[in-house]
Design an enzyme around this catalytic site. Structure first.
Site, PDB file in Angstrom:
ATOM      1  CB  SER A 257      -0.956  -0.147   1.200  1.00  0.00           C
ATOM      2  OG  SER A 257      -1.459   1.014   1.712  1.00  0.00           O
TER       3      SER A 257
ATOM      4  CG  ASP B 187      -6.956  -3.765  -3.497  1.00  0.00           C
ATOM      5  OD1 ASP B 187      -7.695  -3.090  -2.760  1.00  0.00           O
ATOM      6  OD2 ASP B 187      -5.717  -3.771  -3.397  1.00  0.00           O
TER       7      ASP B 187
ATOM      8  CG  HIS C   4      -5.632  -2.849   0.134  1.00  0.00           C
ATOM      9  ND1 HIS C   4      -5.040  -2.525  -1.078  1.00  0.00           N
ATOM     10  CD2 HIS C   4      -5.085  -2.007   1.053  1.00  0.00           C
ATOM     11  CE1 HIS C   4      -4.174  -1.523  -0.887  1.00  0.00           C
ATOM     12  NE2 HIS C   4      -4.186  -1.203   0.394  1.00  0.00           N
TER      13      HIS C   4
END
Length: 269
Positions: A99, A220, A249
């Site tokens: 991320s 996601d 995710h």
């Protein structure tokens, strides 16, 4: 407060685990801390010296270290990463970033390309907002709604967001992600979310010369698959996209076995 050397290592809970010759950095993303890697860590400690640390915004870090004036852009997070590697006297490492830490790794590799042998980017996005010829996944109004919900009732927002982010039907993963989100101070979560949502790193992707492997799950909620393709086509080095046959995710929480296998393969190439 500007953290350096041993103070930085202590403040961000830096640990080095494992007995290999090569260094491997596991850098967690938004809403988690280094504990998110515990399901995959045993697969790497026999072969690498694994560096784990917490982002300054993580709930496991003393919130006094979070300087609202300093951490307005990702550059200060890049400073922290590079200062950690310098303090540990690391001259080469492979880097796995999830991320926001995927983007921190990208920026660090532009600044110090000689430090990184390979970047593995999990759930990475250079920009969340849609643009004329770019599908980031969110319209401005949707992002404002998320930020409003977070500010209005943090508990309710976490309970709604955690299962959406995990995606796959893995209650333990939802519980764990909720736990680390609740550990964060809500004002810090909101501030960091705002700066991530407002960042746009598309213009610097071509400056990355380190080879990148982009990991994308089949679905996601935060990052559409078109973003993985965009990264592959715009990053400046040799790039590949690896699809993970799972949803969500946070594959390191929801499918650690699968992720560890794919990571080992990507690191050996």
């Amino acid at each position: 407060m500007y953290l350096m050397g041993n103070t930085l290592l202590e403040a961000l809970n830096v640990r080095v685990e494992g007995s290999g010759q090569k260094f491997l950095v596991l850098a967690h993303g938004f809403g988690t801390d280094q504990s998110v890697w515990k399901g995959i860590l045993p697969s790497f400690t026999p072969y690498y010296r694994v560096i784990l640390y917490d982002l300054v915004c993580a709930g496991s870090v003393n919130p006094d270290y979070f300087d609202f004036r300093r951490y307005t852009t990702l550059d200060s997070y890049v400073d922290d990463l590079i200062n950690i590697l310098d303090a540990l006297k690391v001259d080469r490492c492979a880097y796995v970033g999830h991320s926001v830490s995927a983007m921190i790794g990208i920026l660090a590799s532009i600044r110090r390309p000689e430090l990184f042998t390979k970047l593995i980017l999990i759930g990475a996005s250079p920009r969340f907002l849609n643009d004329k010829d770019y599908h980031g996944g969110f319209e401005r109004g949707e992002i404002e709604k998320v930020l409003y919900a977070m500010e209005a009732n943090y508990d309710a927002w976490v309970h709604g967001f955690a299962p959406l982010a995990v995606g796959a039907d893995v209650p333990d993963a939802v519980r764990e992600f909720s736990r680390t989100l609740f550990n964060m101070r809500p004002d810090i979560t909101l501030f960091v979310s705002r700066s991530i949502f407002n960042s746009d790193l598309r213009g610097v992707l071509g400056l990355v010369k380190v080879s990148c492997c982009i990991f994308q799950t089949t679905r996601d909620v935060s990052v559409p698959t078109s973003v993985a393709t965009y990264l592959r086509d715009h990053l400046g080095g040799r790039n590949t996209v690896e699809t993970l046959d799972t949803e969500g995710h946070l594959p390191h929480l929801s499918a650690p076995g699968l992720l560890a296998t794919k990571l080992r393969r990507a690191l050996s190439r």
